[in-house]
Design an enzyme around this catalytic site. Structure first.
Site, short mmCIF file in Angstrom:
data_model
loop_
_atom_site.label_atom_id
_atom_site.label_comp_id
_atom_site.label_asym_id
_atom_site.label_seq_id
_atom_site.Cartn_x
_atom_site.Cartn_y
_atom_site.Cartn_z
CD GLU A 78 -32.69 41.77 52.23
OE1 GLU A 78 -31.65 41.10 51.99
OE2 GLU A 78 -33.25 41.77 53.35
N GLY A 191 -28.26 29.84 56.71
CA GLY A 191 -28.64 28.87 57.74
C GLY A 191 -27.66 28.75 58.87
CG ASP A 315 -24.44 37.03 63.39
OD1 ASP A 315 -23.99 36.33 62.47
OD2 ASP A 315 -25.55 37.60 63.33
#
Length: 758
Positions: A78, A191, A315
């Protein structure tokens, strides 16, 4: 707090005046005319734009192979490398760094961070790296276990190293790039779907001395507060919030730095738990989740903040790459910050003050009808509030734009965005939430309405209570999953041109993951790789396709370009994975050729790109290696545990580097508890889950996997679906059965996910 999401403190104003940088005097960081590529995004403004133009629209079709370099891993790539003084520095999974001669691809040195592989039990979304930083002859890199290392650029030797994690018992990892801002190097962490409390930490570039740490969410409603900004933030949280779960706000990707204003811009991630009613029961904006922060890098104090999604429960991270530029808006030239975060709105902010200049949707959105440009607040519709039942939400938690870099070309005035058009149904499970320290703690479920996969693309019992898509989708935008490369005018707030990147996967999940990160140049070019293994080149002004170079390796990362000895090169790190784990959908280069990561570099009139050898494929679904076992209740519980702890890597979508658990051999079944609870395969990336699962729960997971394998096999053979049955305990498994290969036939169905692309 009035206008809290975009307020500039009096202290910050005084600081700017004292520094002699008024709003009118400050200037944008100018794009470097250097022939190298000096940061992940080329410059401190993170434009992903190069002024080089030897390669242009007239000769782009002549691009060919210059050299390649083996990254010696099958995990996803990435990152975008940097090139300084003829040397390319590339970060790779785990936190490896490769220094390569940028003319030939010859290895100079490799840094191995020597990570304890047990960290993989805390990895949300792939063992990846999104880049590194370079300053003062040092290469700065973060390993996935949270260590920040300063390496001597000449030989890769460690000059200093710092452990950036404050609590190793929690679900912290680091996949993002460090950023240099003045004399400090700054790093965040991942996390948020586990139990992390987000923060960024700054270290002195020269010595590694801790300079400051800024927490993005408070640790309690009453303190003690690590810095004054948290006391203000605490007022936007219910005192009964789930402080024990960490609350999220992790900074796992984008930052940018304006040297003239001396401001560091930081994108903050989603809240955790996801549902408001679990996380902060009486509501509140929950600062500073899903926000853009401007930080004084000398002191670590905040200048201003803007919250893109107050009280986020979808999210909707604001960690996507930010770009700094000067735009003429009306009759003024404004110093702006631009971002296309997950929530579907493209934001243009004044980067000195945080003032909202515009916010318009760049993909279909239903959670808000728009953004009030006077207050800066989104106007929520209520259509996406799943507190009291499942709701179809646009965009999905994958976002309208994820981590894949977008690019800004100052000559065309356009921003090139890899966009995702997908919705998802969110719901809160009926079972009471139970906090798992160091484990997955999203508190909500979601599922994508993927084509050719049944009502919700789900075979799991968790989805059996979902209303049909026809009911949830009434009056909503089209739910067909698609991907696009869009050229966005940030002044006119509109799409100028677009190219669909869905490929053969229209309506399927890989439609949104086919298109990778973007780079643009002064040759009037835009470059984007795809999971098909092709590097595409488009004309920047109108999107006309100019070239498509098949390299035989799937591409997610953004390309880059540099010039040496009068030759312009284009280079890209290739390899599939990330949030997709090791799943390689049929039709991707990874499925056809494997997923050996490599750097591939091009030049004008180069040769054909060497391709890896094709993989051998098994064309049928194999018979499971063990018989069903466990009760229906065991299997249902096992499916819940599987989704919470395993599905973020071991998705059942086809062949890949990470095994599809359904096709485990009898030998692997026999070793299952040792693998899951003792970490005997930690060296292969499978750490121990002993802190999260009991032996009985491990067997329930195995029972669910076996049941799923038999269902897939029976479906492929047109056999009647069997019901789960006794015995109640796992049978003895012979140790001599051979390992079965993964199937290359995609079995319809997507497990619900609790993870995100972090």
């Amino acid at each position: 707090m009035s206008n809290a999401w975009r307020a500039l403190s009096a202290v910050a104003v005084l600081g700017l005046l004292a520094a002699g940088c008024s709003k009118q005097e400050a200037a944008a960081p100018k794009a470097s005319t250097d022939a190298g590529w000096l940061t992940g995004g080329h410059d401190q403004a993170q434009t992903y734009h190069s002024p080089l133009k030897q390669i242009d629209e007239a000769n782009a079709g002549r691009l060919g192979y210059a050299w390649q370099y083996d990254l010696e891993t099958t995990h996803g790539q990435e990152a975008t490398p940097v090139v300084v003084d003829g040397v390319m520095y590339a970060s790779a999974p785990w936190g490896f760094v490769h220094a390569v001669d940028a003319r030939t691809g010859e290895r100079r040195w490799v840094f191995d961070p020597k990570v304890d592989n047990s960290i993989t039990s805390k990895v949300c979304c792939g063992i990846v790296s999104r880049g590194l930083a370079f300053a003062e002859g040092r290469v700065f890199t973060a390993s996935i276990d949270g260590r920040l290392s300063a390496l001597d650029a000449k030989d890769g030797k460690v000059l200093w190293q710092a452990d950036t994690i404050v609590d190793h018992e929690r679900g912290y990892t680091v996949t993002g790039s460090p950023y240099v801002a003045g004399d400090v190097v700054v790093i965040g962490n991942s996390g948020g779907e586990l139990d992390a409390r987000g923060y960024i930490t700054a270290y002195k570039v020269s010595t590694g001395e801790l300079a400051w740490r800024f927490y993005t969410v408070p640790g309690s409603s009453t303190g003690p507060f690590e810095h004054p900004e948290l006391e203000a933030a605490a007022k936007t949280w219910d005192p009964k919030s789930r402080w024990d779960v960490g609350l999220g706000g992790t900074v796992w990707d984008g930052m940018a730095y304006d040297a003239k204003l001396d401001l560091l811009y930081v994108g903050v991630g989603n809240s955790a738990l996801y549902p408001r009613k679990l996380r902060s029961p009486n509501g509140g904006d929950n600062l500073y989740v899903s926000s853009i922060l401007a930080i004084h890098p000398k002191t670590g104090r905040m200048a201003w903040h803007y919250q893109t999604t107050p009280g986020d429960q979808w999210d909707y991270t604001a960690t996507q790459k930010m770009i700094l530029a000067d735009l003429k808006i009306g009759d003024q030239t404004r110093q702006v910050l631009m971002q296309a975060p997950k929530n579907g709105f493209f934001y243009v902010l004044d980067r000195a003050t945080g003032e909202l200049l515009s916010a318009k949707p760049y993909v279909p959105v239903n959670w808000a009808s728009g953004v009030d440009e006077k207050t800066g607040r989104p106007m929520e519709t209520g259509l996406a509030d799943y507190s009291n039942g499942p709701k179809l939400v646009f965009p999905s938690p994958a976002g309208g734009h994820n981590w894949h870099p977008m690019a800004f070309n100052p000559e065309t005035g356009l921003v090139y965005i890899p966009t995702l058009e997908a919705s998802a149904v969110f719901w809160v499970p009926a079972e009471p939430f139970v906090y798992a320290k160091g484990g997955a703690n999203a508190g909500a479920m979601y599922a994508f309405p993927a084509a050719h996969a049944g009502n919700w693309g789900l075979e799991s019992p968790a989805a059996k209570h979902l209303p049909p898509l026809s009911e949830l989708g009434k009056g909503q935008p089209d739910t067909t999953i698609r991907g696009f490369l869009r050229a966005w005018d940030p002044v006119a707030n509109k799409v100028v041109w677009e190219v669909e990147t869905s490929g053969q996967w229209v309506g399927q999940m890989n439609a949104i993951w086919n298109g990778g990160g973007v780079m643009t140049t002064s040759g009037n070019l835009v470059f984007q790789g795809q999971s098909t293994g092709a590097l595409h080149v488009y004309r920047a002004t109108d999107g006309h396709p100019l070239a498509a170079i098949d390299i035989g390796t799937s591409i997610m990362a953004a390309p880059m370009t540099y010039e040496l000895d009068g030759v312009q090169y284009v280079s890209v790190m290739a390899g599939y994975g990330g949030a997709l784990g090791g799943v390689h959908p049929v039709g991707t280069a990874a499925e056809r050729y494997g997923n050996a990561g490599r750097i591939v570099t091009f030049k004008i009139d180069g040769g054909p790109v060497p391709k890896p050898a094709e993989k051998e494929h098994v064309s049928s679904v194999p018979r499971p290696s063990v018989e069903r076992f466990g009760s229906a209740a065991d299997i249902e519980t096992g499916n819940e545990l599987l989704k919470r702890n395993c599905a973020r890597c071991h998705a059942n979508e086809g062949p890949g580097a990470i095994p599809d658990l359904r096709w485990m051999s009898a030998q692997t079944h026999q070793e299952f508890e040792d693998i899951v609870l003792k970490g005997v395969r930690a060296s292969k990336g499978m750490g121990s889950f002993a802190s999260l699962l009991t032996p009985a729960q491990a067997q329930q997971i195995r029972a669910a996997v076996v049941d799923s394998a038999w269902r897939a096999y029976e479906s492929a053979q047109d056999l009647p679906q069997s019901a789960p049955h006794a015995p109640q305990t796992a049978p003895h498994v012979p140790a001599t059965s051979p390992e079965l290969p993964n199937s290359s036939k995609t079995v319809p169905g997507h497990e619900p996910s609790t993870g995100a692309a972090h």
